[in-house]
Write an enzyme that holds these catalytic residues in place. Structure first.
Site, PDB file in Angstrom:
ATOM      1  N   GLU A  38       0.894  -1.337   0.051  1.00  0.00           N
ATOM      2  CA  GLU A  38      -0.059   0.002  -0.158  1.00  0.00           C
ATOM      3  C   GLU A  38       0.807   1.385   0.135  1.00  0.00           C
ATOM      4  O   GLU A  38       1.832   1.380   0.657  1.00  0.00           O
ATOM      5  CB  GLU A  38      -0.670  -0.061   1.300  1.00  0.00           C
ATOM      6  N   LYS A 109      -9.352   1.923  -2.744  1.00  0.00           N
ATOM      7  CA  LYS A 109      -9.554   1.216  -1.450  1.00  0.00           C
ATOM      8  C   LYS A 109     -10.922   1.665  -0.889  1.00  0.00           C
ATOM      9  O   LYS A 109     -11.089   2.980  -0.733  1.00  0.00           O
ATOM     10  CB  LYS A 109      -8.422   1.542  -0.453  1.00  0.00           C
ATOM     11  N   CYS A 146      -4.673  -3.363   2.489  1.00  0.00           N
ATOM     12  CA  CYS A 146      -4.311  -3.663   3.931  1.00  0.00           C
ATOM     13  C   CYS A 146      -5.362  -4.422   4.482  1.00  0.00           C
ATOM     14  O   CYS A 146      -5.629  -5.485   4.405  1.00  0.00           O
ATOM     15  CB  CYS A 146      -4.057  -2.114   4.453  1.00  0.00           C
TER      16      CYS A 146
END
Length: 191
Positions: A38, A109, A146
Site C-alpha cells: 500500500e 480502497k 491492507c
C-alpha cells in the site's frame, strides 16, 4: 504460477527513490505476479490532505504507473502496486494492476482506516480482472488493500470463483526490503 510479495521501505515523499528501489526487487522476484505494498511509492504517513495531494498522481500516466508498466513489459509479470491517486480534486488510496500489455485497471480502497478518512475518498467498487501468467494461463485477480481482508464485503467481492488467495505486504518502520515468493506447487504441498 509464481507470486512474489515484495516488501519495500519507502523514503516518505521520495517517489523517484522508492521506484528506483522497487524495480530491482521486481526483477529479483522473477514472478508471474508481483505485489507491492500500500502506498509504496510515496510512503503512508501523510500529515495532511494537501501533503497527500502534492504526492499523488494521475492514473494511468503518472510516474509510478509509467515506470511499473516498463518493468511489466520487460519481465512479462503482472504487477499490483499501491499508489496515491489524484482524480480531479479527489484523492484515493489505490492499487494499480499492470500487465505486460500495460495498465489494466485501478482499485480504489473502499474501507478507509482511521486517519485515512480525512485524506482519501473511499472507493465504491470491488473489481476482479482476468489476467494471464507468463505461460499464458489465465487466472482471476481480485485486489484488496491492507485491512480490507478482514471486511466481509471485501472478501465476498474478491473471493469469486478462481480468484487466487490474497497476498499483502505491511509497511515496516525499520529499513529493510525483501521479496517473498510462493508458487502454486509450494502452496499445494504445504496445505
Amino acid at each position: 504460477m509464481t507470486i512474489a510479495c515484495i516488501q519495500t521501505e519507502p523514503d516518505f515523499g521520495n517517489v523517484e527513490t522508492n521506484l528506483r528501489d522497487a524495480v530491482p526487487l521486481i526483477e529479483e522476484a522473477d514472478a508471474d505476479l508481483c505485489v507491492l505494498p500500500e502506498l509504496f511509492a510515496t510512503g503512508y504517513a501523510f500529515e495532511s490532505r494537501s501533503e497527500a495531494y502534492d504526492l499523488s498522481e494521475y492514473i494511468p500516466g503518472g510516474p509510478t504507473t509509467s515506470r511499473l508498466t516498463e518493468r511489466a513489459r520487460a519481465s512479462g509479470s503482472t504487477i499490483v502496486a499501491g499508489v496515491a491517486e489524484r482524480s480531479g480534486d479527489q484523492l484515493f488510496n489505490s492499487a494499480v494492476v499492470i500487465t505486460p500489455s500495460g495498465w489494466l485497471g485501478t482499485y480504489r480502497k473502499a474501507h478507509l482506516f482511521y486517519e485515512e478518512t480525512g485524506i482519501f475518498t473511499p472507493g465504491d467498487a470491488f473489481q476482479v480482472w482476468t489476467v494471464t501468467d507468463r505461460q499464458r494461463r489465465s487466472y482471476r485477480l481480485g485486489v484488496m488493500v491492507c485491512f480490507e481482508e478482514s471486511s466481509t464485503s471485501s472478501g465476498k467481492a474478491a473471493s469469486a470463483p478462481q480468484v487466487p488467495r490474497h497476498f499483502r505486504g505491511r509497511q515496516k518502520t525499520r529499513r529493510r526490503s525483501f521479496v517473498s515468493k510462493s508458487t502454486s506447487a509450494q502452496r499445494a504441498t504445504s496445505s
